[in-house]
Structure formats: C-alpha cells, structure tokens
Scaffold this active site. Structure first.
Site, PDB file in Angstrom:
ATOM      1  N   SER A 136       3.248  -4.578   0.580  1.00 48.97           N
ATOM      2  CA  SER A 136       2.764  -4.301  -0.766  1.00 48.97           C
ATOM      3  C   SER A 136       2.455  -5.641  -1.408  1.00 48.97           C
ATOM      4  O   SER A 136       3.370  -6.414  -1.684  1.00 48.97           O
ATOM      5  CB  SER A 136       3.809  -3.531  -1.575  1.00 48.97           C
ATOM      6  OG  SER A 136       3.306  -3.209  -2.847  1.00 48.97           O
ATOM      7  N   CYS A 137       1.191  -5.936  -1.647  1.00 45.17           N
ATOM      8  CA  CYS A 137       0.766  -7.307  -1.888  1.00 45.17           C
ATOM      9  C   CYS A 137      -0.247  -7.390  -3.023  1.00 45.17           C
ATOM     10  O   CYS A 137      -0.566  -6.405  -3.686  1.00 45.17           O
ATOM     11  CB  CYS A 137       0.125  -7.865  -0.615  1.00 45.17           C
ATOM     12  SG  CYS A 137       0.918  -7.336   0.914  1.00 45.17           S
ATOM     13  N   GLY A 138      -0.754  -8.611  -3.244  1.00 51.06           N
ATOM     14  CA  GLY A 138      -1.872  -8.839  -4.143  1.00 51.06           C
ATOM     15  C   GLY A 138      -3.083  -9.239  -3.329  1.00 51.06           C
ATOM     16  O   GLY A 138      -2.983 -10.036  -2.387  1.00 51.06           O
TER      17      GLY A 138
END
Length: 430
Positions: free
Chosen positions: A39-41
């Site tokens: 779960s990232c940017g």
C-alpha cells in the site's frame, strides 16, 4: 484449454514460464512471499509536448518527498521499504559521464543491474546474453552513489549498482532483444537482479526515504538529466520483507495496493507457460511480490505485439463495459482480470499513464495545465500548480484510465482510449 490457446494467440510472437532467477543474497526470513502485498504512494509527471527537461524530474522528486508519509521508515530513521523513479534515458548525461561517443542515429540501451560484490561470473553471463542478440557492449558504468546517507539497515544489503550501456547496428526490435537478454540471464540463475533494461526507460530505486533519493543518486540532481516524463513510487509493504530489488517502480509500472487474485493469476500463467516460446522463460519469478508478477505479465504482452497501455487494459479491465468495446470483448477471452484494489502508474517511453482496477478503492487524482504539464498521483498537491493555469482536473473512478501519448502529444481519458484500442485491430471480426 481454450483460454490458454486464446492467450497464446493474442501475442504477435510466441512467449514464456516461471522460475526464479538468481537473487541478491539477503538474510533468510520467515515471511511467506505468497502473502506479499503493498500500500504505497504512486504517480507520474509528464509534458504533453514530449520535450525533455530537468524540471519534470524535479517535479517528480518533489512529489516523492511529499509522499513520505505513505511509505514505511525503519527504526534507524532512514531506511525505507523502497522508493524510486522511472524516466526516459538521459542519453547525453550517461554517454558523457562514461566517455563514450555514439552517433545520434544509433540507439542506446541501458541495463540497471544490482550485483553482490564483483560478481564476475554474473557479469560474464550478462555479456554473453548481449552477444547472443548481436548487441554491442559499450561500457559497465558504476552508478555514482552516496551510501553514507543510507540508514544502517539499507546499507547492510546495499548491492553494487551498475549501468550497462549497449547499442546495436540494427534498431529493429531493439527493446525486445534487450528483453530477451534479461530472460536469458534469468534462466542462467546467476546471482544478480536486472532492475530495468530498455532503450526508452531507466529506473533509479533504493531503500531510502523519498527526500533522500536525489542525494543517494547524484545523477538525479544533475541539471543535464532531462526527461519528458517521470513515474514515481513510495513503497509501504504489507507482510513483505523489504529488499533492493522489490523497491519500485518495476520495469513497466508502479503499483499502489494489492492484487488479491494473485494466486489464481499466477497459476493460470504457469499453466500457459508450456504454450509460450522458451526464449521468454521464465514468465514469472518465484518469490516475487504481486507487483512483480503483474509487471512481468504486462512486459510479456508489451514485448509481443501490445502497447503497455493495451496490456494493462487487458489485465485490469473495468467491471462492466456493456459489451460495447470489441477490444474488451476479445481480450476478456484471452486472459483473466488481475483484481486489486490497485492504482497503477505505467510508462514505456512513448506512453505514460495511470489506471485504477475495477474495485476503485485506491486514490488517483490528476491535473493538466495550460502549458501541457500533466500530474497524476495518490494525492492532490504533490506538485505545485497554479489553479489559474489548470485547464482540466479530476480523479480516476473504478476501472478508469488516463494516458499521455508522448508521440502524438495527446491527453487521453477512459473512453477515448477504448475507442483507440477498438480501432487498432479487427477485434469485432475476430
């Protein structure tokens, strides 16, 4: 069997399998890679005109620094789960720094390679793979780095990072030949990891905070580093042991989210492996994350007759297309959906864009300015844009897609892209 046959026929050339190439030497872990998710940017910056500049890279690095809260930070305060950028190849910078003169009509390919120590057998194996494709080796360039800015955890597993500069007399299918070089190297199972290999794109990534990336890689701060686009990624890994090769962007995409159908997707790709040509094996790497597996299948399709945008639209279809798109009808019988939640940024040097899977549970906002600057990312405000000069903005909904075509200088949204895909081939007749 029909689906296996359809997928094979959807490739313009034969294709591949799944085994693990040589890995970097990391400490053993009790974590099971089958449960890896993230779960990232994520996002991209591009110029519609396709004109390269250092400004585009600076915008992306600013966005990356502003996404630090979306990434994990280790106890040492500096090490991260991974951060990186994908850009166009800064041809003049790399040639000049390597002392190489190359005629402008000759292509330049670059492999970014992570190796343990000198790794002479691995280097020899990679050189043999280039020779097998009649690709000329120009230089092994040790990538300038500043390891002192790394945290102790990241520094303890820091590989030797190389740029392998190559060229060829025949530019036909040059990128595909580079892809085959990597596959041959992976089949050898020699230690080492090829982070990217292309004549269009290059990846800089590592286990540091986003704001530290241009300090770790001085190349990124060089004003002669020019690009028309940059894909950026800040990683927060869920149930994943961070290491250098799993930092993103991958070779075609950067991924925020999970692929929750990954076991089934991998199993079906393994079943198809026997129908694909041996020179494309391994199809999937054993122990790779969900992002790695998706990236490998996108690359397989993109190197065998599809564009990167078409490949992602095939693998990440909308929930309900009302049977109006002949492209989606046809490709829906060729391959199963890779379902998220997932937001993806992608690029191949000619196209750069973003797509949401049909669940639509990851954010992606975008804006276009009157001077042709296009920014998309996990949050608004990643790049400073004067609202007076923003001519179009929005957010991706479930199953939607946007793309910047750097060759035709167009910004295309969901339905426009489907219309383009529908018209490209005679899907309705097929």
């Amino acid at each position: 069997m029909d689906r296996i046959r359809n997928f094979s026929e959807s490739l313009s050339r034969p294709a591949s399998d799944n085994r693990r190439p040589g890995e970097m030497s990391f400490a053993p872990s009790l974590l099971d890679p089958r449960f890896d998710s993230e779960s990232c940017g994520v996002g991209f910056v591009a110029r519609l005109s396709g004109e390269p500049s250092h400004e585009i890279l600076k915008h992306a690095l600013t966005a990356l620094a502003r996404l630090e809260h979306r990434g994990a930070v280790a106890a040492d305060g500096k090490s991260s789960d991974g951060v990186g950028v994908m850009t166009a190849i800064p041809r003049e910078l790399l040639l000049q720094s390597s002392g190489i003169k190359l005629h402008r009509d000759r292509p330049l390919g670059v492999a970014v390679v992570f190796l343990d120590g000198e790794a002479l057998p691995s280097r020899e194996q990679l050189e043999a793979a280039f020779a097998a494709q009649q690709i000329e080796l120009l230089a092994w360039r040790p990538v300038p780095i500043c390891p002192q800015i790394l945290g102790s955890i990241a520094a303890s597993t820091l590989p030797n990072i190389w740029h392998v500069l190559v060229t060829a007399d025949d530019v036909t299918d040059f990128d595909r030949k580079l892809y085959l070089v990597r596959k041959q190297f992976e089949r050898s199972q020699m230690p080492g990891y090829v982070a990217s290999i292309s004549s269009s794109t290059i990846v800089y990534k590592g286990l540091c905070n986003g704001s530290l990336l241009p300090q770790f890689y001085p190349d990124l701060s060089d004003p002669f580093y020019e690009t028309a686009f940059t894909v950026f990624h800040q990683r927060y890994a869920t149930n994943v042991l961070p290491n250098w090769d799993r930092a993103q962007p991958c070779r075609t995409l950067a991924h925020n989210g999970e692929i929750n159908t990954i076991w089934g997707n991998r199993s079906r790709m393994e079943a198809r492996a026997a129908t694909l040509s041996l020179d494309l094996h391994p199809v999937l790497t054993t122990g790779g994350s969900d992002s790695t597996s998706l990236d490998e299948v996108v690359e397989l399709l993109a190197q065998n007759g599809r564009t990167v945008a078409e490949a992602l639209r095939m693998l990440v279809p909308p929930a309900n297309h009302d049977n109006t798109s002949s492209f989606l009808q046809y490709t829906g019988d060729c391959v199963e959906p890779w379902d998220g939640p997932a937001a993806l940024a992608f690029a191949d040097g000619r196209q750069v864009g973003a797509i949401l899977d049909r669940n639509g549970l990851r954010p992606c906002r975008y804006a276009v300015s009157d001077d042709g600057l296009v920014v998309a990312g996990s949050e608004a405000g990643l790049v400073d844009m004067d609202p007076e000069h923003v001519v179009h903005s929005g957010r991706l909904g479930p199953g939607q897609m946007i793309m910047v075509d750097l060759e035709t200088h167009e910004f295309l949204e969901n339905q426009e892209l489907l219309n383009r895909f529908d018209q490209k081939s005679r899907y309705q007749e097929d």
